[in-house]
Design a protein around this motif. Structure first.
Motif, PDB file in Angstrom:
ATOM      1  N   LEU A 206       0.832  -1.205   0.000  1.00  0.00           N
ATOM      2  CA  LEU A 206       0.000   0.000   0.000  1.00  0.00           C
ATOM      3  C   LEU A 206       0.867   1.255   0.000  1.00  0.00           C
ATOM      4  CD1 LEU A 206      -2.830  -0.968   2.539  1.00  0.00           C
ATOM      5  CD2 LEU A 206      -3.013  -0.756   0.046  1.00  0.00           C
ATOM      6  N   ILE A 207       1.968   1.219   0.756  1.00  0.00           N
ATOM      7  CA  ILE A 207       2.911   2.338   0.749  1.00  0.00           C
ATOM      8  C   ILE A 207       3.478   2.526  -0.656  1.00  0.00           C
ATOM      9  CG2 ILE A 207       5.092   3.206   1.654  1.00  0.00           C
ATOM     10  CD1 ILE A 207       2.959   3.181   3.766  1.00  0.00           C
ATOM     11  N   PHE A 208       3.841   1.424  -1.290  1.00  0.00           N
ATOM     12  CA  PHE A 208       4.416   1.477  -2.636  1.00  0.00           C
ATOM     13  C   PHE A 208       3.405   2.002  -3.654  1.00  0.00           C
ATOM     14  CE2 PHE A 208       5.439  -1.065  -6.618  1.00  0.00           C
ATOM     15  CZ  PHE A 208       6.384  -0.155  -7.070  1.00  0.00           C
ATOM     16  N   TYR A 209       2.157   1.538  -3.576  1.00  0.00           N
ATOM     17  CA  TYR A 209       1.136   1.996  -4.522  1.00  0.00           C
ATOM     18  C   TYR A 209       0.873   3.490  -4.355  1.00  0.00           C
ATOM     19  CZ  TYR A 209       0.152  -2.978  -5.204  1.00  0.00           C
ATOM     20  OH  TYR A 209       0.248  -4.321  -5.478  1.00  0.00           O
ATOM     21  N   ASP A 210       0.851   3.951  -3.120  1.00  0.00           N
ATOM     22  CA  ASP A 210       0.647   5.380  -2.869  1.00  0.00           C
ATOM     23  C   ASP A 210       1.821   6.187  -3.412  1.00  0.00           C
ATOM     24  OD1 ASP A 210      -0.854   7.589  -1.534  1.00  0.00           O
ATOM     25  OD2 ASP A 210       0.993   7.733  -0.358  1.00  0.00           O
ATOM     26  N   TYR A 211       3.022   5.656  -3.240  1.00  0.00           N
ATOM     27  CA  TYR A 211       4.224   6.299  -3.786  1.00  0.00           C
ATOM     28  C   TYR A 211       4.123   6.395  -5.320  1.00  0.00           C
ATOM     29  CZ  TYR A 211       9.048   6.452  -5.541  1.00  0.00           C
ATOM     30  OH  TYR A 211      10.199   6.761  -6.228  1.00  0.00           O
ATOM     31  N   GLN A 212       3.741   5.295  -5.954  1.00  0.00           N
ATOM     32  CA  GLN A 212       3.608   5.300  -7.410  1.00  0.00           C
ATOM     33  C   GLN A 212       2.583   6.343  -7.869  1.00  0.00           C
ATOM     34  OE1 GLN A 212       2.731   1.056  -8.172  1.00  0.00           O
ATOM     35  NE2 GLN A 212       4.530   1.073  -9.499  1.00  0.00           N
ATOM     36  N   ARG A 213       1.480   6.428  -7.150  1.00  0.00           N
ATOM     37  CA  ARG A 213       0.437   7.392  -7.504  1.00  0.00           C
ATOM     38  C   ARG A 213       0.952   8.819  -7.419  1.00  0.00           C
ATOM     39  NH1 ARG A 213      -2.775  10.428  -4.619  1.00  0.00           N
ATOM     40  NH2 ARG A 213      -2.199   9.403  -2.661  1.00  0.00           N
ATOM     41  N   LYS A 214       1.700   9.121  -6.364  1.00  0.00           N
ATOM     42  CA  LYS A 214       2.252  10.468  -6.201  1.00  0.00           C
ATOM     43  C   LYS A 214       3.260  10.796  -7.303  1.00  0.00           C
ATOM     44  CE  LYS A 214       1.701  11.166  -1.200  1.00  0.00           C
ATOM     45  NZ  LYS A 214       0.701  10.123  -0.946  1.00  0.00           N
ATOM     46  N   ILE A 215       4.071   9.830  -7.673  1.00  0.00           N
ATOM     47  CA  ILE A 215       5.042  10.055  -8.745  1.00  0.00           C
ATOM     48  C   ILE A 215       4.329  10.285 -10.078  1.00  0.00           C
ATOM     49  CG2 ILE A 215       6.932   9.032 -10.067  1.00  0.00           C
ATOM     50  CD1 ILE A 215       7.697   9.885  -7.232  1.00  0.00           C
ATOM     51  N   LYS A 216       3.290   9.515 -10.335  1.00  0.00           N
ATOM     52  CA  LYS A 216       2.524   9.659 -11.573  1.00  0.00           C
ATOM     53  C   LYS A 216       1.868  11.028 -11.647  1.00  0.00           C
ATOM     54  CE  LYS A 216      -1.039   7.318 -14.306  1.00  0.00           C
ATOM     55  NZ  LYS A 216      -1.989   6.148 -14.344  1.00  0.00           N
ATOM     56  N   GLU A 217       1.289  11.478 -10.551  1.00  0.00           N
ATOM     57  CA  GLU A 217       0.666  12.805 -10.514  1.00  0.00           C
ATOM     58  C   GLU A 217       1.693  13.902 -10.740  1.00  0.00           C
ATOM     59  OE1 GLU A 217      -1.222  12.912  -6.739  1.00  0.00           O
ATOM     60  OE2 GLU A 217      -2.961  11.703  -7.366  1.00  0.00           O
ATOM     61  N   ALA A 218       2.876  13.731 -10.170  1.00  0.00           N
ATOM     62  CA  ALA A 218       3.936  14.735 -10.316  1.00  0.00           C
ATOM     63  C   ALA A 218       4.390  14.843 -11.765  1.00  0.00           C
ATOM     64  CB  ALA A 218       5.106  14.389  -9.409  1.00  0.00           C
ATOM     65  N   ARG A 219       4.449  13.725 -12.451  1.00  0.00           N
ATOM     66  CA  ARG A 219       4.859  13.742 -13.858  1.00  0.00           C
ATOM     67  C   ARG A 219       3.860  14.509 -14.718  1.00  0.00           C
ATOM     68  NH1 ARG A 219       6.647   7.378 -14.013  1.00  0.00           N
ATOM     69  NH2 ARG A 219       8.776   7.658 -13.177  1.00  0.00           N
ATOM     70  N   LYS A 220       2.592  14.379 -14.379  1.00  0.00           N
ATOM     71  CA  LYS A 220       1.560  15.078 -15.145  1.00  0.00           C
ATOM     72  C   LYS A 220       1.679  16.589 -14.998  1.00  0.00           C
ATOM     73  CE  LYS A 220      -1.944  11.408 -14.976  1.00  0.00           C
ATOM     74  NZ  LYS A 220      -3.305  11.024 -14.476  1.00  0.00           N
ATOM     75  N   THR A 221       2.177  17.031 -13.857  1.00  0.00           N
ATOM     76  CA  THR A 221       2.293  18.473 -13.597  1.00  0.00           C
ATOM     77  C   THR A 221       3.733  18.975 -13.733  1.00  0.00           C
ATOM     78  OG1 THR A 221       2.551  18.048 -11.219  1.00  0.00           O
ATOM     79  CG2 THR A 221       0.308  18.425 -12.052  1.00  0.00           C
ATOM     80  N   ASN A 222       4.598  18.100 -14.267  1.00  0.00           N
ATOM     81  CA  ASN A 222       6.021  18.448 -14.446  1.00  0.00           C
ATOM     82  C   ASN A 222       6.686  18.871 -13.129  1.00  0.00           C
ATOM     83  OD1 ASN A 222       6.064  18.020 -17.308  1.00  0.00           O
ATOM     84  ND2 ASN A 222       4.996  19.981 -17.573  1.00  0.00           N
ATOM     85  N   ASN A 223       6.271  18.222 -12.071  1.00  0.00           N
ATOM     86  CA  ASN A 223       6.873  18.495 -10.764  1.00  0.00           C
ATOM     87  C   ASN A 223       8.141  17.672 -10.627  1.00  0.00           C
ATOM     88  OD1 ASN A 223       7.586  18.913  -8.130  1.00  0.00           O
ATOM     89  ND2 ASN A 223       5.730  18.035  -7.231  1.00  0.00           N
ATOM     90  N   THR A 224       9.276  18.287 -10.886  1.00  0.00           N
ATOM     91  CA  THR A 224      10.554  17.567 -10.839  1.00  0.00           C
ATOM     92  C   THR A 224      11.120  17.473  -9.423  1.00  0.00           C
ATOM     93  OG1 THR A 224      11.778  19.618 -11.279  1.00  0.00           O
ATOM     94  CG2 THR A 224      11.121  18.279 -13.189  1.00  0.00           C
TER      95      THR A 224
END
Length: 260
Positions: free
Chosen positions: A201-219
């Motif tokens: 669950l920690i890993f899935y939440d991490y993946q979700r946050k990374i995916k969202e950041a990519r959409k907003t170009n949050n480096t």
């Protein structure tokens, strides 16, 4: 499992021991209407950042009476009359219930963990009461590097073979440090289904946050997560989060002078 630094005595336990060197743990618990025991129990978990010493589940929102104290070296060991393991400040560690309270959802004993599974192994004579050298002591760990690794595909903890090369434990009954770390995972049953699901669950939440950041170009997402996770003492499954962020977490922890 991460390194634990215990606060420096005196405290209510060490003071009780000085006055009653041969007393039992029950005697300490019952003394002073259990006020001293309650204070010591809270101190132990405060030292640990409210994490279970073994599986690293967060106990911050759990009432104190639903937290447990583990004697790393069995307090029932009376083989040396000069040692009272029951009242040794460096032998008491804060832990969760080890899955013993979740039998309706997960079968036992296969999903026991932490001291509950360790005690199970002791009860069937698969682990001696003198457990030093058979299993890691979190008070004896190094803060950096992390001795464990995380398998993203399975959610299991693994041995960090490279880190094991720089760690010299106080006790080791195996041929290598890597074997000691692997046996620690087994003896505390840190890869039981229940804990695997929590880490995933920690890993899935991490993946979700990374995916969202990519959409907003949050480096800066990795640095932001490091700050969010490690600025307070400590998030659940500290080591899993640390391993997910890799060099970003190591840079942040180094900058904050992390030492356990």
């Amino acid at each position: 499992m991460k390194k634990i630094n215990k606060s420096v005595p005196p405290n209510d336990l060490t003071q009780f021991f000085n006055l009653n060197p041969s007393a039992s743990w029950k005697s300490f618990r019952d003394s002073n209407n259990s006020h001293d025991y309650t204070a010591v129990k809270q101190l132990i978990f405060t030292d640990q950042g409210e994490l279970c010493a073994y599986c690293e589940i967060s106990l911050r929102k759990i009432p104190l009476h639903k937290k447990s104290i583990e004697h790393y070296h069995s307090k029932s060991d009376k083989s040396n009359p000069n040692l009272n393991w029951a009242l040794d400040w460096n032998n008491v560690i804060g832990v969760c219930f080890g899955g013993s309270d979740s039998k309706e959802k997960y079968p036992l004993p296969s999903n026991l963990s932490c001291d509950s599974y360790k005690a199970h192994l002791e009860s069937i004579n698969k682990l001696p009461k003198q457990c030093e050298g058979y299993v890691l002591n979190p008070l004896d760990l190094i803060a950096t590097p992390c001795l464990f690794d995380f398998d993203k595909a399975t959610g299991k903890l693994k041995v960090n073979d490279e880190a094991c090369l720089v760690y010299i434990p106080q006790n080791n009954n195996y041929e290598t440090v890597a074997e000691l770390v692997g046996k620690t995972i087994d003896i505390f049953n840190l890869n039981c289904d229940r804990l695997i699901q929590e880490r995933r669950l920690i890993f899935y939440d991490y993946q979700r946050k990374i995916k969202e950041a990519r959409k907003t170009n949050n480096t800066q997402i990795h640095n932001q997560l490091a700050s969010r996770w490690f600025s307070n003492k400590w998030p659940s499954f500290f080591s899993t989060r640390r391993l997910l962020l890799g060099s970003y977490s190591e840079q942040y922890l180094k900058g904050s002078q992390y030492n356990g």
